[in-house]
Design a protein around this motif. Structure first.
Motif, PDB file in Angstrom:
ATOM      1  N   UNK A 131       0.830  -1.206   0.000  1.00 25.22           N
ATOM      2  CA  UNK A 131       0.000   0.000   0.000  1.00 25.22           C
ATOM      3  C   UNK A 131       0.863   1.253   0.000  1.00 25.22           C
ATOM      4  N   UNK A 132       0.309   2.304  -0.544  1.00 24.22           N
ATOM      5  CA  UNK A 132       1.018   3.569  -0.696  1.00 24.22           C
ATOM      6  C   UNK A 132       1.576   4.129   0.603  1.00 24.22           C
ATOM      7  N   UNK A 133       0.920   3.856   1.720  1.00 26.88           N
ATOM      8  CA  UNK A 133       1.385   4.414   2.998  1.00 26.88           C
ATOM      9  C   UNK A 133       2.732   3.830   3.418  1.00 26.88           C
ATOM     10  N   UNK A 134       3.138   2.724   2.820  1.00 23.39           N
ATOM     11  CA  UNK A 134       4.427   2.105   3.160  1.00 23.39           C
ATOM     12  C   UNK A 134       5.495   2.360   2.104  1.00 23.39           C
ATOM     13  N   UNK A 135       5.128   3.019   1.028  1.00 22.63           N
ATOM     14  CA  UNK A 135       5.996   3.181  -0.131  1.00 22.63           C
ATOM     15  C   UNK A 135       7.337   3.842   0.192  1.00 22.63           C
ATOM     16  N   UNK A 136       7.320   4.873   1.024  1.00 24.26           N
ATOM     17  CA  UNK A 136       8.539   5.643   1.246  1.00 24.26           C
ATOM     18  C   UNK A 136       9.276   5.291   2.539  1.00 24.26           C
TER      19      UNK A 136
END
Length: 135
Positions: free
Chosen positions: A25-30
Motif C-alpha cells: 500500500x502507498x502508505x508504506x511506499x517511502x
C-alpha cells in the motif's frame, strides 16, 4: 482510493466489511529499509477512512438516502484506538446504524483484527448532498 475488500454481512441496520492490509500500500511506499516495526503500523487516518467507507456502503445498500444524493462525512467523535494493525492483518469493520433521517445518518461501531479491538467509533455522522446533475 477504495479501502474495503469484502462485505461479509449486511442488514438495513448493520454491515460487516473487511480490509486486508498489505505491505504494497502507498502508505508504506517511502519507508526506509531500516524502519522499525512500529513504523509499519497502519495509519490511524486510513483506519477511520476505511471504517467511513463501510458506513457509506451501508448507506447505499440500505437505501438510507435518496439515490440522487451523495453521502458526505460531517463528523466523527469518541474515537478510541486500541492497538495498531500491520501488513498481513485483516481489519473487520462492524458498522451499525444509530439514527437516520431523509438527509443524515449516524453510525457507530468498531474495527478489530482476529477479534482484538483496534478502533472504537462512538459516532460517525453523514449528511447527504445533491449528486451531480445528469448531462
Amino acid at each position: 482510493m477504495i479501502l474495503l475488500d469484502t462485505v461479509g454481512e449486511f442488514s438495513p441496520a448493520s454491515l460487516v466489511a473487511t480490509k486486508a492490509i498489505t505491505g504494497s500500500e502507498g502508505c508504506y511506499r517511502d519507508l526506509a529499509e531500516d524502519t522499525p516495526l512500529a513504523g509499519f503500523a497502519y495509519p490511524q487516518a486510513l483506519m477511520v477512512e476505511s471504517f467511513g467507507q463501510a458506513c457509506s456502503l451501508l448507506w447505499t445498500l440500505a437505501g438510507l438516502g435518496p439515490p440522487d444524493r451523495i453521502p458526505l462525512l460531517v463528523s466523527v467523535s469518541d474515537l478510541a484506538f486500541r492497538s495498531s494493525p500491520f501488513p498481513g492483518d485483516v481489519l473487520e469493520h462492524e458498522v451499525r446504524l444509530v439514527h437516520s433521517s431523509s438527509t443524515a445518518c449516524e453510525f457507530t461501531g468498531r474495527s478489530h483484527v482476529k477479534g482484538n479491538s483496534v478502533l472504537d467509533v462512538g459516532s460517525l455522522l453523514v449528511a447527504s448532498l445533491p449528486g451531480p446533475s445528469p448531462a
